[in-house]
Design a protein around this motif. Structure first.
Motif, short mmCIF file in Angstrom:
data_model
loop_
_atom_site.label_atom_id
_atom_site.label_comp_id
_atom_site.label_asym_id
_atom_site.label_seq_id
_atom_site.Cartn_x
_atom_site.Cartn_y
_atom_site.Cartn_z
N PRO A 79 0.79 -1.07 0.05
CA PRO A 79 -0.01 0.18 -0.16
C PRO A 79 0.89 1.30 0.09
O PRO A 79 0.46 2.17 -0.86
CB PRO A 79 -0.78 -0.07 1.38
N SER A 80 1.99 1.32 0.61
CA SER A 80 2.81 2.47 0.62
C SER A 80 3.22 2.80 -0.57
O SER A 80 3.25 3.99 -1.15
CB SER A 80 3.88 2.45 1.83
N HIS A 81 3.76 1.80 -1.24
CA HIS A 81 4.32 1.76 -2.78
C HIS A 81 3.30 2.54 -3.65
O HIS A 81 3.48 3.35 -4.72
CB HIS A 81 4.85 0.78 -3.19
N LEU A 82 2.00 1.83 -3.63
CA LEU A 82 1.08 2.35 -4.54
C LEU A 82 0.33 3.92 -3.99
O LEU A 82 -0.39 4.39 -5.00
CB LEU A 82 -0.10 1.46 -4.54
N ALA A 83 0.66 4.09 -2.90
CA ALA A 83 0.20 5.43 -2.29
C ALA A 83 1.03 6.53 -2.85
O ALA A 83 0.79 7.63 -2.66
CB ALA A 83 0.20 5.47 -0.89
N HIS A 84 2.29 6.02 -3.53
CA HIS A 84 3.13 7.27 -3.75
C HIS A 84 3.55 7.08 -5.34
O HIS A 84 4.92 7.72 -5.46
CB HIS A 84 4.60 7.11 -2.88
N VAL A 85 2.90 6.39 -6.25
CA VAL A 85 3.10 6.36 -7.42
C VAL A 85 2.68 8.04 -8.00
O VAL A 85 1.77 8.25 -7.57
CB VAL A 85 2.49 5.25 -7.99
#
Length: 605
Positions: free
Chosen positions: A484-490
């Protein structure tokens, strides 16, 4: 739509990108570093919970061995605790009893109890040799090699020992054993007339030889310069060393030595065993892996050392590798890497078509992270990299991908509704946390019974749930706290690839609304017909195995790399008869090979 901020550990990890990245870095880097530390082997290493008792009885028939050896041992073993089963075999000249140890019992204590029980047997025949009691241990073979050529048995045995010694000079080869070679002996032949002439018996001569061929310690003498240890070195290993042993010493000082009454020669034990390869005398060498050595390192060391070692042997000798288990290990490792690459490529392709390329990339990265984390924790469980654990990785590959896909798809759904990236990631992961957790738990419960299989078979398959459970747990952590953290900062993408993906996604959505949706509504409307169709399909599926058309076996039959023919002769048949039967079998096998492919079919007989 509400834009309230989510709370909880998932939301915190989503908003703070440093902690998830550090966690991912620990899992990936730690897993990669641990691959150089994990022990590698072909099959899992486990202890064989059994004690073997072997009693040689030269010249006895199987019936005599059973009556005088096997039954006596079994009677004494009845009082030993911790025994699950006793299996006995009576063969010509030898009896063997295998004691299977009960699961959970102390192996060493059972071994000691069996030793004491066998030592209490006083009814063994006088010509029975000393009982050999051994706690079974498993060696880890890597290579089976044949040394063969037109040479007499003595010369071939010496050449095999020289080859073994040359291989052991390599630091990556620690254990090499000869197989199929008769043990060397010192033969002492005394005519009965010479025994009568000197008033001797065979037993008396044997006692003198036994006492004269030992190294004995004589204690120590303390002096002003220190303690001096005394030792008599009388061990003899060659025939000429036995010739001077005094058998009789007269009062007048006359000495009768062994060479005066006997013929002494070096030879081999009397054994009905002979090995040939391609019609030539052969001796097998087994190369084992020890300690932290890997099958690949041992195999590479052998192939690097063997040519020079063979060049130093007499001409006419050849070397044939019968089995190289490192090849099996390499094949399974390549299969794991190949399946992993194909799996990641398919995940990227499918998710890039239906969702987004960046989302697909991070989901695929999550799969690699889960496997790296599993490798990081694997040594703590005592599990090694072997064929079974690699099979478990292949098995887990198709399951761990589901967690990341479901989480990523749910986050994508919230983004499609117009929610911000951070909030969509936090809410999407939180909403799916319970279903994903229960999915992980049900998968763990499904694999956990493999841990309870008893015996050696269970020790092999116990590796699977260990690897799979670790992969599931790491996958759960990655899907809920890292992804979720990676997808939140794309960042948004508006390139050509993104437009192509959006076009495909729009077409698929039209298919769902225009075809699948109406079909689903019809199935719900005619629910009783739908249930009846499902029951009919289920009945058809169940009836196939129930009808007997589908067989059930414990293990599938796979093609072997060897063809074997066995001929059983009556007990007491001479060696010449066995050799005649062997020659007929070899001739028939060579004819079959020549008619069906020659060297392309077989390497030798």
């Amino acid at each position: 739509m509400s834009t309230r901020h989510e709370s909880g550990p998932i939301a915190w990890m989503t908003r703070h990108g440093v902690a998830p990245n550090i966690l991912m870095l620990v899992l990936v880097v730690g897993g990669l570093l641990m691959t150089t530390q994990i022990r590698q082997e072909v099959f899992p290493d486990f202890s064989d919970d059994a004690v073997t008792v072997t009693v040689p009885l030269p010249g006895a028939s199987p019936e005599e061995v059973e009556e005088s050896v096997i039954l006596a041992i079994e009677e004494e073993l009845r009082s030993v605790e911790g025994v699950e089963e006793i299996r006995s075999t009576a063969r010509e000249s030898v009896g063997q009893v295998v004691v299977d140890i009960l699961a959970g019992a102390d192996r060493n204590r059972v071994f000691q109890d069996v030793q004491q029980a066998v030592s209490r047997v006083t009814t063994f025949p006088d010509d029975a040799e000393a009982a050999i009691v051994a706690l079974n241990s498993r060696k880890r073979p890597v290579l089976d090699v044949l040394l063969y050529g037109d040479m007499d048995e003595w010369g071939l045995r010496q050449a095999a020992e020289e080859l073994r010694d040359a291989l052991l000079l390599d630091p990556n080869i620690t254990e090499v054993e000869l197989r199929g070679a008769r043990e060397m002996e010192i033969h002492v032949e005394i005519p009965e007339a010479r025994l009568r002439e000197h008033g001797l018996t065979i037993g008396q001569v044997a006692t003198v030889l036994r006492q004269s061929a030992l190294d004995r310690g004589g204690g120590g003498v303390k002096t002003s310069a220190g303690e001096i240890l005394l030792r008599v070195q009388e061990r003899r290993e060659a025939a000429f060393e036995f010739a001077g042993i005094p058998i009789i010493t007269g009062r007048d000082g006359a000495v009768v030595r062994l060479a005066d009454i006997a013929t002494i020669s070096e030879g081999f034990e009397d054994s009905n065993t002979a090995a040939t390869f391609n019609g030539k005398r052969a001796i097998a060498l087994d190369v084992f892996r020890v300690g932290e050595q890997t099958p690949i390192s041992v195999s590479d060391a052998f192939h690097a050392r063997a040519p020079a070692a063979m060049a130093a042997l007499p001409p006419g000798l050849e070397l044939a590798v019968q089995e190289d288990r490192s090849l099996i290990y390499k094949q399974r490792l390549n299969l794991l890497l190949k399946n992993g690459a194909i799996g990641l490529a398919l995940v990227l392709l499918i998710l890039a078509l239906f969702l987004e390329f960046k989302l697909a990339m991070w989901v695929a990265t999550g799969i690699a992270t889960a496997f790296a984390g599993t490798l990081l924790l694997l040594p703590a469980t005592g599990t090694t990299i072997n064929m079974v654990s690699m099979f478990a990785f292949i098995l887990a590959l198709g399951i761990v991908v589901d967690d990341a896909i479901v989480t990523g798809e749910n986050i994508y759904e919230y983004r499609q509704r117009g929610m911000g990236y951070v909030e969509a990631a936090a809410r999407g992961a939180r909403d799916i946390a319970v279903p994903v957790s229960f999915s992980i738990l049900t998968n763990i419960v499904a694999f956990w019974p493999l841990m309870t299989i008893p015996g050696g078979f269970g020790k092999i398959w116990a590796v699977i749930p260990v690897v799979v459970v670790l992969a599931f747990v790491i996958s759960w952590v990655e899907a809920l706290f890292i992804l979720p953290s990676h997808l939140a900062h794309v960042k948004d993408s508006h390139g050509r690839l993104h437009r192509m993906q959006q076009g495909f996604s729009a077409g698929f959505n039209r298919f769902v609304r225009g075809v699948y949706g109406p079909f689903l509504r019809a199935a719900i409307r005619w629910r009783y017909l739908t249930i009846a169709c499902m029951i009919a399909i289920l009945a058809a599926v169940v009836s196939l195995p129930a009808s007997g058309r589908m067989g059930f076996i414990l293990m599938p039959q796979v093609e072997s790399e060897f063809s074997q023919a066995t001929a059983t002769l009556p007990v007491g048949a001479p060696m010449a008869a066995a050799e005649a039967v062997r020659d007929r079998l070899v001739t028939a096998a060579e004819r079959v090979v020549a008619e069906t492919g020659g060297d392309a079919l077989a390497r030798g007989v």
